[in-house]
Design a protein around this motif. Structure first.
Motif, mmCIF file in Angstrom:
data_model
loop_
_atom_site.group_PDB
_atom_site.id
_atom_site.type_symbol
_atom_site.label_atom_id
_atom_site.label_comp_id
_atom_site.label_asym_id
_atom_site.label_seq_id
_atom_site.Cartn_x
_atom_site.Cartn_y
_atom_site.Cartn_z
ATOM 1 N N TRP A 126 -6.124 13.935 -15.381
ATOM 2 C CA TRP A 126 -7.399 13.888 -16.113
ATOM 3 C C TRP A 126 -7.884 15.293 -16.437
ATOM 4 O O TRP A 126 -8.398 15.560 -17.529
ATOM 5 N N LEU A 127 -7.734 16.217 -15.482
ATOM 6 C CA LEU A 127 -8.196 17.574 -15.706
ATOM 7 C C LEU A 127 -7.420 18.243 -16.847
ATOM 8 O O LEU A 127 -7.981 19.013 -17.630
ATOM 9 N N CYS A 128 -6.139 17.937 -16.939
ATOM 10 C CA CYS A 128 -5.358 18.498 -18.031
ATOM 11 C C CYS A 128 -5.857 18.009 -19.385
ATOM 12 O O CYS A 128 -5.876 18.758 -20.385
ATOM 13 N N ASP A 129 -6.292 16.770 -19.424
ATOM 14 C CA ASP A 129 -6.720 16.187 -20.690
ATOM 15 C C ASP A 129 -8.165 16.519 -21.017
ATOM 16 O O ASP A 129 -8.509 16.708 -22.194
ATOM 17 N N ASP A 130 -9.032 16.561 -20.025
ATOM 18 C CA ASP A 130 -10.470 16.694 -20.271
ATOM 19 C C ASP A 130 -11.067 17.818 -19.425
ATOM 20 O O ASP A 130 -12.071 17.617 -18.723
ATOM 21 N N SER A 131 -10.477 18.955 -19.448
ATOM 22 C CA SER A 131 -11.037 20.069 -18.672
ATOM 23 C C SER A 131 -12.369 20.536 -19.243
ATOM 24 O O SER A 131 -13.183 21.128 -18.519
ATOM 25 N N ALA A 132 -12.608 20.264 -20.507
ATOM 26 C CA ALA A 132 -13.885 20.673 -21.109
ATOM 27 C C ALA A 132 -15.056 19.958 -20.467
ATOM 28 O O ALA A 132 -16.161 20.497 -20.368
ATOM 29 N N SER A 192 -17.345 10.644 -17.586
ATOM 30 C CA SER A 192 -18.379 10.887 -16.583
ATOM 31 C C SER A 192 -17.938 10.361 -15.222
ATOM 32 O O SER A 192 -18.116 11.018 -14.196
ATOM 33 N N THR A 193 -17.370 9.181 -15.213
ATOM 34 C CA THR A 193 -16.894 8.613 -13.947
ATOM 35 C C THR A 193 -15.760 9.440 -13.369
ATOM 36 O O THR A 193 -15.731 9.742 -12.173
ATOM 37 N N ALA A 194 -14.802 9.838 -14.202
ATOM 38 C CA ALA A 194 -13.689 10.637 -13.715
ATOM 39 C C ALA A 194 -14.160 11.981 -13.197
ATOM 40 O O ALA A 194 -13.635 12.503 -12.204
ATOM 41 N N LEU A 195 -15.162 12.557 -13.884
ATOM 42 C CA LEU A 195 -15.709 13.824 -13.422
ATOM 43 C C LEU A 195 -16.328 13.685 -12.031
ATOM 44 O O LEU A 195 -16.124 14.532 -11.148
ATOM 45 N N ALA A 196 -17.091 12.619 -11.839
ATOM 46 C CA ALA A 196 -17.698 12.400 -10.529
ATOM 47 C C ALA A 196 -16.627 12.233 -9.442
ATOM 48 O O ALA A 196 -16.751 12.773 -8.340
ATOM 49 N N CYS A 197 -15.574 11.521 -9.743
ATOM 50 C CA CYS A 197 -14.487 11.359 -8.781
ATOM 51 C C CYS A 197 -13.838 12.702 -8.452
ATOM 52 O O CYS A 197 -13.518 12.992 -7.289
ATOM 53 N N TYR A 198 -13.657 13.521 -9.496
ATOM 54 C CA TYR A 198 -13.025 14.824 -9.280
ATOM 55 C C TYR A 198 -13.909 15.694 -8.381
ATOM 56 O O TYR A 198 -13.443 16.353 -7.448
ATOM 57 N N LEU A 199 -15.202 15.728 -8.682
ATOM 58 C CA LEU A 199 -16.126 16.535 -7.889
ATOM 59 C C LEU A 199 -16.183 16.070 -6.435
ATOM 60 O O LEU A 199 -16.228 16.880 -5.509
ATOM 61 N N PRO A 239 -12.909 28.552 -24.451
ATOM 62 C CA PRO A 239 -13.977 27.610 -24.122
ATOM 63 C C PRO A 239 -13.460 26.251 -23.682
ATOM 64 O O PRO A 239 -14.157 25.506 -23.013
ATOM 65 N N VAL A 240 -12.245 25.927 -24.078
ATOM 66 C CA VAL A 240 -11.729 24.605 -23.742
ATOM 67 C C VAL A 240 -10.979 24.642 -22.430
ATOM 68 O O VAL A 240 -11.094 23.763 -21.607
ATOM 69 N N GLY A 241 -10.248 25.702 -22.220
ATOM 70 C CA GLY A 241 -9.465 25.793 -21.008
ATOM 71 C C GLY A 241 -8.163 25.082 -21.182
ATOM 72 O O GLY A 241 -7.848 24.497 -22.205
ATOM 73 N N GLY A 242 -7.375 25.156 -20.194
ATOM 74 C CA GLY A 242 -6.083 24.515 -20.231
ATOM 75 C C GLY A 242 -5.786 23.827 -18.938
ATOM 76 O O GLY A 242 -6.581 23.780 -18.026
ATOM 77 N N CYS A 243 -4.614 23.297 -18.910
ATOM 78 C CA CYS A 243 -4.187 22.564 -17.715
ATOM 79 C C CYS A 243 -3.741 23.542 -16.653
ATOM 80 O O CYS A 243 -2.940 24.438 -16.935
#
Length: 1966
Positions: free
Chosen positions: A1877-1883, A1900-1907, A1959-1963
């Motif tokens: 997920w981070l590779c796809d949506d690091s922004a 939003s849900t994936a971000l919360a799980c990652y955090l 600004p986008v970042g990468g994997c």
């Protein structure tokens, strides 16, 4: 909006309406009336139906009916059950006439009769009362005995729930009884003679106490302080104007009413102190002025009352003329010359209370109406008064037990003295204690005359016994009743309205359907509830009226009569006279019988209705929130909030349970100032009822009646778009909307909060406590839904309070749910300052999962806030992690504040006491082996159970489960039952429960030896097996011990005496028939010698093996002395007269038969005095058997239950055998107690212990012998000087002038020697106070002879005249005194290794000296010498031969007497063999057995004819001497050696010894007399002692008992008692102790085999060693053991460590030796699989096959019987046709199941499944909340925690419960899902870190799980401005370490943070 919160006239509806009729009334209609029964008993049947009889009967019945109706009375109370589920029932006590019915019932169960009582006279009162039984040890908790007390005119019947009955006579007329915390209070009825007299006299006490039905009634004292500088006064309560109106147990107070001053007083009731007791008993110097009581004067009056006064006439007046009547008072005489009643009561209470007859000696003390006139001078000195009145000065005073101390007195308003008499009669008619919703307590009393309920608030002080009364208020009321469970009370107002109050705050009116309710207009004006009407009267300014002067005479004023149950007050209802509906609707007349929240209404039509007042909440979530709000708010505000909520929730037609939370949210938000109509999510809450009064005013406004704008507002709301549309779209499988909803215009301004709302200023505090409740709910799986509901309210409050950190926390918990809420309410900044923000409200939100995660990572943690008493689960789990994970052993004791911070609201009391209280509870054991054990013990002490653990989230619970599994593998054997239950060891739980039950029975010496395993009689026993008295021996245990043969059946065959013997005599042709019959009868007589000796051995064989049935007599097998002659099986009898049969031949055998039958009774049997008397035979022929039965009851400890009256009855019969058995029995039961009553009993039968002037009693000689031995038993080991002096003289008691003391002198001298040895047992040279007696020298003289010393002592006159029959001269007759003196020396110096004394006993080494000593005396000397030199006894032939003098061992010369040498040799050898037997008794020592067996075989060879081929030269010197001595001597020595072997192998059932006994059993001809048979069968009984359950001890007491029982001179015939009393043979029982350890499978409850490692302590003879034994096995003596360990792998390990004490192992052995063991999964018992080759785990263990897929789910049933696991294998592990694509899942589940079952951790299976499901859901993106992810994170962090790493470094350590391979796979899967997920949506992550709002949706849900998974703090902490300056990885590492971010999270974030330009970042690359 202020009008919203105004007080309004509200009403709630009562529920559960039902008509009420007391259950006892219905039951009494079927109950046989006691008066009818009496009539039928008094009149014959023929007269009952005659004309006069019928008329009398009908008249009596009519009168009874009227009286019954008048005396009907009942009361209801709350039932107290064992568990919380049983606590919701009601108990009813119904009284009618002579009958009392105690019934129980509840809402879920119909009422039933629990107990019914019928007494002799009409019941005056019946009440419940709890008595406390004080324990001997201070640390033991007092036992509370629940009873019902039934008061009659002359006595009180007390019946306990356990079945005990007492009758306590009343010494005076009682007006009322009151139950208290300590027992009963008696209020004496004041007779007319209490009127003042001239001259004035001392008033009698009016209040008395009884702490137990067996205690005396004692007066109550009062402690009062008259002034500031005056000392407190302690005096008896004697004011006749005081009336008790109320008593309470908690708090312990009473309330009294003064009939003169018309005021109420509250007193604290407590136990009297020693100082107060001495003050009240020692007022002897100062004159009695005012009301100071003179105890001597009081007790003289109370103790000198004549018994002639009738109890039934309390008003009869009489005077005591003169002093003659006082002196001759029988009550006084019995008091002075009888032992203390209280001490006897304590003695009786410890044994059988029901058997104790009530003592009426003191029953008449108080029953007096008037005293003889006395002058005032008598009052000044109680001592002179006692002497003048003829009372003995040693009369014991009445010792007070309880004291009352004034706490509060009602202050009378001014002008009260001129009020009318009606106003003066203001005695309280009802008193109760109630509390309000904020836990304020009130004492309320109803003054019916003024229609007022007066409520006095009180608080507890630091001293629990002292209460502080702070304020008083009045409420207009006709009646009132407390409702305990809802903290309220129901008040019946004068207007007739039912009103609910909490404390003194009015809540609402109560509506009852169908009853008349007055209109509000008719309600009169009422005073404000808080109007103070009374001040406070403290003890310092007490009025002192209650203890006024003696000279002051006050007539008691009329007392207001208590209101009856059917009394009407029609005059107080004038407004009802003209009502047309008066006859239609009844009104409430009174309230009664409140229980929980139910109360009975008495209606005006005479009926009664039972109603229930609704509770404050039914939802657990609402209850918890209300508790938190009440905790944090000030009491006044909290009371308003709770009252408002109560009215809303319980309005008529209230809400259902699922809408309760919605109603609560609306109510709380409204009280905070919210307009819930302006918030979309609150406006859409469902209500199934009309809106409550809080919301109703807003609905009435015209501006809010609704419009089109409202509909448009709803359609445009975020709630509608996010929730409703998506819900509909998901059902229709539509794509989610992409475009935003069309907005018609700009939204209106956000609504504002109303600052005038009651909770507006407390909003931050309320929010914070609700947040803590939310965190606590997260720790309970069952409250997950509640947490989800609560978070909606919390997020709204957090948004409005602008607490971004809290919003972020809620979003991380529920990412897809919280984002749907965006509405806020504005708070005016000016009004925001009005909000109180307490210091405990933290900026950083407390997160319980985050806190636990930091603990696991090893980070520093701050104290976690919690609410005491509300968030208990938070406290428990936080401290558990601190103890086990942080490894802080003081975290649960002294360092609690390091991990927890209590939120203090300022209104809670005892907050600091809770921690201190918990500290005292958290030290259940002083021995901790690990943190896991400490955690298990602490959790148990906190009340945590396995059921609670199941509801803890799996990640939080895993450390606790890990600790539990550690304790399960290596438990401590003496843990309490609750700890064993927590760790899941059913075997230890059952063991602890069994030991607890055994300890609860306070019984005598043997009584702890339990029963249970196979003491029950066989279910299908044959008749012939039951007749022999040994049918209870065979069972599962004996089948395990001796599984290879039938030796037990063989022993039964050898010892049976109930069937005819086989008389096999060949009929030779030359013998006539008559001679042949004589031969058969002579043969039968020889066989009968053996049959008569069998019971002694049978008693040892069946020892303690039977539990008698209390309703059946004990079966005694017959002593059959007949025979059957083959081949025709003809009967042979001794009563034909053909041969001479000795007279009384069967007397002693019958005695032994009775002893054998009685010894079967197990000490744990429940028998009493009535059962013992019930077994007394009707025929005199069986009296000898009953005598033996009594002795056996003494040996097993039951004779202490025999009533003294029965003992006296048996002894006065003069039956010799009964006296012998009884004296020896009671002495054995009172072993080493120095009991004075038994001493007096024995002294009557011993002339030497009687005074010299006493009348000589004709006591049979054998009874004297038994009494002398009894003295030795009772005083064993005490070193009592007087008894030792008397016994020393009795050894050499000379014969009397006539024929007294002339027959069987040897047995008496021996008994005196044995008794002397027992009294001074093992004292050796430490005979304190006996140096002048020269005990050893005197005994040596008795042993070797010499000149007789002059008889000293009180009985010297009796021995002045020499005997006219026996001429002994002045020398000591050594033949009489030597045995007793020798054994006395041996016992006094037992085990002392005193060589000087031992040398006295050495065998002489010259022929001259040998000629002067009997051979049997050499045996005794050798035995005595070896017992003294205990440590030198060795189990080998060389040591035994070393005891033989050289002159005997050397080749004999011609002038020596070969027969003398031969006899001396074999007797010395026999004595040495007996010493070896004593030294190794019960040890089964193989060396000792081999040595003794060799000598036994040598003696056996001499009894058989020598073979012609054997020459004398081939046999050693001993055998040569054996051939030269007589058959009798060889047989005697063989018997002693056989007994020695049996002692060594006691209880083992050794086969070789059994063969020896069987060989000797068959020998009946020649010189095999009765005594030899007794010795052989005693050896057989010892060999199978107690059926293999018991063995012998080598303690001093056991050695003394064995010396008495195995004295080496057995009787020549059955009536021979010349040298030794036959009854003493049974004392061997006193040396028996249970040492058989029997493993019992806890699942099957059947005994099994188990492998034990038994470790011996190091001794001078051998080093510490460990032996492997297969249990059931006999353990060695416990003081030799270091530990006993149950070995694997078949059973769970268990170690019993005896290095800290043997109490636990002793308690196990005492409970039948049952050691519960738990079989491991997949293992088979040793009986089914001796080699272990059939085990289901054997292939996998041997092959080490890592492929677990070979495990077949079908085999699960062989591993476990758990239904859940079997079902899991059935439905989730078996492949099916539609599951082909799920093969990996099936394989995983099978592997998990195999792991859980084989490791016996089935509780981990749900954890495995939950971890897998959480990771799979994360991979699929189906996560709605991060709850499961938090748990996976905690599991992974536990795996990497320090506690696990340290355990892995230990070579013997074990890893985590979960498989490490499984966790590695799960961790890798979770990382892959989040990294992809981070590779796809690091922004998305970058925008979050910059504080930008992220879009809603899956990201939003994936971000919360990652955090959550990577422990990344909130964006406010990780300000990008601070991070942008970090240009290198070390800088980031330093910054992230300060934030507490793990390194693995930094490795993933570093690529994003270091690429500032992108600004986008990468994997990230890893």
């Amino acid at each position: 909006m202020s009008n919203v919160y105004e007080e309004r006239a509200t009403m709630i509806a009562a529920g559960e309406l039902q008509w009420f009729v007391p259950f006892g009334r219905e039951h009494c209609k079927k109950h046989p009336n006691a008066i009818n029964l009496q009539l039928r008993q008094l009149q014959p049947a023929s007269e009952l139906w005659s004309s006069d009889g019928a008329a009398g009967l009908v008249g009596s019945l009519q009168e009874v009916t009227l009286q019954e109706r008048e005396r009907e009375w009942w009361q209801l109370s709350k039932g107290v059950g064992v568990t919380t589920q049983e606590a919701e029932f009601e108990e009813e006590l119904y009284v009618a006439g002579n009958v009392v019915i105690w019934s129980r019932g509840s809402k879920n169960q119909a009422s039933y009769v629990y107990k019914a009582f019928t007494v002799d006279s009409p019941v005056q009162q019946a009440l419940w009362c709890n008595f406390t039984l004080p324990q001997k040890k201070k640390d033991e908790k007092e036992i509370v005995e629940q009873t019902v007390c039934i008061v009659q005119n002359t006595c009180v019947n007390v019946h306990s729930v356990t079945g005990k009955d007492f009758i306590s006579p009343l010494p005076f007329q009682v007006s009322t009884l009151w139950p208290t915390k300590f027992g009963l209070l008696f209020e004496r009825k004041n007779p007319a003679s209490d009127a003042p007299m001239s001259p004035p006299r001392e008033p009698l006490p009016t209040v008395f106490s009884m702490l137990h039905p067996l205690d005396e009634i004692a007066p109550v004292v009062c402690r009062s302080s008259a002034g500031l500088f005056e000392a407190p006064r302690v005096q008896y309560v004697s004011d006749s104007t005081l009336r008790i109106v109320f008593s309470s147990c908690e708090p312990s107070i009473i309330m009294t009413y003064d009939t003169v001053q018309h005021s109420h007083t509250v007193w604290a009731l407590r136990r009297v102190t020693t100082e107060e007791r001495s003050m009240v008993l020692k007022y002897s110097d100062q004159p009695v002025v005012q009301n100071l009581m003179a105890p001597g004067f009081l007790s003289s009056h109370l103790r000198t009352v004549s018994k002639l006064e009738s109890l039934a006439s309390p008003y009869h007046s009489c005077s005591l003329h003169g002093q003659t009547r006082v002196t001759s008072s029988p009550g006084l005489h019995s008091r002075v010359h009888s032992p203390s009643i209280s001490s006897m009561a304590a003695l009786s209470r410890a044994h059988s209370p029901s058997a104790a007859a009530p003592s009426f000696s003191s029953a008449q003390r108080f029953n007096m109406s008037c005293h003889s006139p006395r002058t005032h001078s008598l009052l000044s000195s109680p001592t002179s008064m006692l002497n003048d009145s003829g009372v003995a000065p040693e009369a014991e005073p009445l010792v007070p037990e309880l004291c009352i101390e004034q706490l509060w007195t009602e202050t009378l308003p001014g002008g009260r003295s001129d009020s009318s008499p009606r106003e003066k009669s203001c005695q309280a008619t009802k008193v109760f204690i109630t509390s309000d919703l904020c836990e304020n307590k009130f004492l309320c009393f109803l003054v019916e005359s003024s229609q007022q309920l007066r409520c006095v608030k009180f608080i507890e002080s630091n001293d629990p016994s002292q209460l502080i009364f702070v304020a008083a208020a009045t409420i207009p009321a006709r009646d009132a009743a407390p409702l305990e469970s809802i903290d309220a009370m129901l008040v019946l107002e004068p207007s007739g309205c039912l009103v609910l109050y909490t404390g003194v705050s009015r809540v609402s009116k109560v509506f009852v359907s169908g009853l008349l309710t007055p209109s509000l207009a008719m309600t009169g004006t009422m005073s404000h509830p808080g109007t103070p009407v009374e001040g406070i009267s403290t003890p310092a300014k007490a009025t002192g009226r209650h203890m006024s002067c003696l000279d002051e005479v006050v007539l008691p004023s009329p007392v207001c009569e208590l209101r009856g149950s059917t009394k009407h007050h029609e005059s107080s209802w004038p407004w009802l006279d003209d009502c047309t509906f008066q006859q239609v609707a009844p009104y409430v007349h009174a309230l009664r019988d409140p229980v929980h929240n139910r109360v009975t209404l008495e209606l005006s039509n005479g009926k009664m209705q039972r109603i229930a007042i609704p509770e404050i909440a039914t939802s657990e979530l609402v209850k918890k929130c209300l508790q938190a709000i009440r905790f944090i708010l000030p009491k006044e505000t909290a009371m308003k909030v709770l009252t408002k909520w109560y009215n809303i929730y319980n309005a008529p037609g209230g809400p259902s349970s699922h809408t309760e939370w919605n109603l609560f949210v609306t109510c709380i938000m409204t009280l905070m100032g919210y307009n819930t109509e302006r918030l979309s999510w609150t406006r859409n809450l469902d209500f199934e009822v009309p809106l409550s009064p809080v919301i109703a005013p807003k609905k009435a406004r015209t501006s809010e009646m609704g419009s089109d704008e409202d509909w448009e507002y709803q359609l445009a709301s975020d709630y509608h778009w996010q929730v409703e549309s998506r819900r509909l779209g998901s059902v229709l499988h539509l794509e989610p909307l992409v475009v935003a909803p069309l907005r018609t215009g700009e939204p209106s301004a956000p609504p504002r909060l109303d600052a005038a709302a009651p909770l507006f200023s407390h909003t931050p505090a309320v929010f914070f406590v609700l947040h803590l409740v939310y965190e606590d709910l997260k720790l309970d799986e069952l409250m997950r839904k509640g947490a989800h509901q609560l978070v909606v309210l919390l997020q709204q409050l957090a948004r409005d309070l602008q607490l971004e950190e809290y919003i972020d926390l809620y979003w991380r918990d529920y990412p897809s749910f919280i984002k749907t809420f965006k509405e806020t309410c504005a708070i005016d900044p000016a009004q925001k300052d009005q909000m109180n923000k307490p210091s405990f409200v933290l900026e950083e939100p407390p997160s319980i999962f985050g806190w636990l995660s930091r603990c696991l990572r090893g980070d520093e943690v701050s104290p976690f806030p919690y609410l005491p008493g509300i968030c208990e689960r938070t406290k428990l789990l936080v401290l558990s992690f601190a103890l086990y994970v942080v490894a802080d052993e003081n975290s649960v004791t002294t360092d609690v504040s390091k991990y927890l911070s209590k939120v203090s609201a300022g209104q809670k009391k005892n907050l600091n006491e809770q921690v201190g209280k918990r500290q005292s509870d958290t030290n259940p054991s002083a021995h901790y082996c690990s943190l896991a054990e400490k955690l298990a013990l602490w959790l148990t002490s906190s009340g945590f159970t396995l059921k609670d653990l199941e509801s803890v989230p799996f990640g939080v619970a895993l450390p606790i489960r890990d600790a539990i599994y550690q304790c399960r593998e290596q438990p401590c054997s003496d843990w309490p039952e609750d700890v064993c239950l927590l760790i899941g060891r059913q075997d230890l739980t059952k063991q602890a429960h069994r030991v607890t039950l055994a300890r609860g029975k306070s019984v005598s010496r043997h009584q702890t030896m339990g029963s249970g395993l196979s003491l029950e009689a066989p279910a299908a026993a044959e008749v012939d097996e039951e007749e022999d008295g040994m049918g209870d021996i065979e069972g599962d245990v004996t089948a395990l011990i001796w599984s290879q043969d039938l030796r037990v059946q063989e022993v039964r065959r050898l010892l049976q005496s109930s069937r005819p013997v086989r008389v096999n005599v060949p009929h030779l042709p030359e013998v006539s028939d008559h001679e042949y019959i004589e031969e058969k009868e002579n043969k039968l007589l020889q066989l009968c010698q053996r049959t008569m000796a069998l019971p002694v051995g049978r008693g040892l064989f069946t020892l303690f093996s039977y539990l008698p049935v209390p309703t059946e007599p004990l079966p005694v097998p017959k002593l059959n002395l007949t025979g059957r002659a083959p081949p025709r099986n003809t009967m042979v009898d001794l009563n034909s007269g053909n041969i001479d049969v000795p007279p009384n031949m069967t007397s002693w055998p019958s005695f032994h038969n009775g002893v054998a039958a009685g010894l079967k009774i197990a000490p744990a049997s429940r028998i009493d005095s009535a059962w013992i008397a019930y077994n007394k035979p009707k025929s005199a022929e069986l009296a000898n058997e009953y005598a033996g039965f009594l002795m056996a009851l003494g040996l097993n400890g039951h004779l202490t239950k025999l009533a003294t009256l029965n003992i006296h009855d048996y002894l006065t019969k003069g039956h010799e055998m009964t006296s012998i058995g009884l004296l020896l029995g009671v002495s054995a039961a009172k072993l080493s107690t120095m009991d004075m009553s038994i001493t007096r009993l024995l002294s009557i039968h011993i002339p030497a212990l009687l005074p010299p002037t006493s009348t000589e009693l004709d006591v049979p000689h054998n009874v004297q012998v038994a009494a002398v031995v009894g003295i030795g038993l009772v005083y064993q080991g005490t070193g009592h000087r007087h008894n030792a002096e008397v016994l020393l003289a009795e050894i050499g008691r000379p014969p009397g002038p006539e024929m007294e003391y002339c027959t069987d002198r040897e047995s008496y001298s021996l008994a005196a020697g044995l008794a002397l040895g027992m009294v001074c047992l093992g004292h050796g040279s430490n005979l304190i106070g006996m140096t002048d007696l020269n005990v050893p020298e005197q005994l040596y003289q008795y042993m070797v002879g010499g000149h007789r010393r002059a008889h000293a002592g009180a009985n010297r006159e009796k021995h002045k005249s020499p005997s006219y029959q026996i001429k002994e001269g002045d020398t000591i007759n050594v033949d009489v005194t030597c045995p007793g003196a020798t054994l006395a020396l041996a016992m006094i110096y037992l085990k002392t290794n005193n060589r000087s004394i031992a040398d006295w006993l050495r065998a002489p080494d010259t022929m001259f000296l040998l000629d002067f000593i009997k051979p049997e005396f050499l045996l005794l000397r050798t035995l005595a010498r070896c017992l003294i030199m205990w440590d030198e006894i060795l189990p080998n032939v060389e040591w035994i031969n070393s005891n033989v003098p050289q002159i005997i061992q050397a080749p004999p010369s011609e002038d020596m007497n070969m027969e003398t040498l031969a006899q001396a040799h074999v007797y010395i050898i026999a004595g040495a063999c007996m010493a070896v037997g004593f030294r190794f008794a019960g040890s089964a020592n193989s060396d000792a057995f081999d040595c003794l067996y060799k000598f036994a075989r040598n003696f056996m060879q001499c009894l058989t004819p020598l073979s012609a081929t054997v020459r004398i030269d081939d046999i050693d010197r001993l055998n040569a001497h054996m051939w030269q001595m007589g058959h009798y001597n060889v047989q005697t020595c063989l018997s002693m050696v056989l007994l020695s072997i049996a002692m060594v192998m006691a209880g083992s059932g050794d086969l070789r010894v059994l063969q020896l006994c069987r060989f000797l059993h068959r020998r009946t001809s020649g010189e095999m007399n009765y005594g030899f048979h007794m010795a052989h069968h005693m050896a057989l009984g010892l060999l199978f002692l107690g059926g293999g359950r018991y063995t012998l001890s080598t303690s001093n007491s056991a050695i003394a008992a064995l010396l008495c029982a195995l004295y080496p001179h057995f009787p020549a015939h059955s009536t021979d008692n010349r040298y030794h009393l036959q009854a003493l043979r049974h004392l061997a029982v006193l040396a028996a102790e249970p040492r058989l350890l029997i493993p019992v499978d806890v699942d099957t409850c059947k005994p099994c085999y188990a492998l034990l490692d038994v470790t011996y302590k190091e001794t001078p003879w051998y080093e510490e060693t460990t032996v492997e034994l297969m249990a059931p096995t006999m353990l060695p003596e416990l003081h030799l053991l270091k530990q006993v360990k149950v070995k694997g792998p078949r059973y769970w390990g268990l170690t019993i460590d005896t290095s800290r004490g043997t109490q636990h192992l002793q308690s196990i052995l005492s409970c039948d030796g049952v050691l519960y063991v738990k079989q491991r999964a997949g293992q088979l018992p040793y009986k089914d699989d001796p080699r272990g080759w059939k085990s289901l785990l054997a292939p996998s263990v041997n092959n080490r096959n890592p492929e677990v897929r070979t495990f077949k789910p079908e085999a699960i049933s062989t591993f476990t019987s758990d239904a859940a696991l079997v079902s899991f294998a059935e439905y989730f592990c078996k492949p099916a046709e539609n599951m082909k694509e799920k093969q990996e899942t099936l394989a995983l589940f099978s592997a998990i199941l195999y792991e859980c079952v084989t490791q016996e951790i089935p509780e981990i299976l749900p954890t495995y499944i939950a971890v897998d499901q959480a990771v799979q859901g994360l991979r699929r993106g189906e996560v709605c909340e991060t709850f499961a992810l938090w748990q996976v994170k905690l599991v992974l962090e536990l795996c990497d925690s320090g506690v696990l790493q340290e355990r892995r470094r230990d070579p013997h350590g074990r890893g985590l419960l979960l498989s490490s391979e499984f966790l590695a796979v799960m961790k890798c899967s979770a990382d892959q899902a989040l990294d992809s997920w981070l590779c796809d949506d690091s922004a998305v992550l970058q925008s979050y870190l910059r504080g930008q709002a992220c879009a809603e949706g899956p990201d939003s849900t994936a971000l919360a799980c990652y955090l959550v998974f990577h422990s990344i703090p909130s964006f406010r902490k990780m300000a990008v401005d601070d991070l942008e300056g970090c240009t290198s990885f070390p800088q980031l590492l330093l910054r992230f370490s300060q934030l507490g971010v793990p390194v693995r999270a930094l490795l993933r974030l570093a690529p994003l943070l270091l690429k500032a330009g992108d600004p986008v970042g990468g994997c990230p690359v890893f």
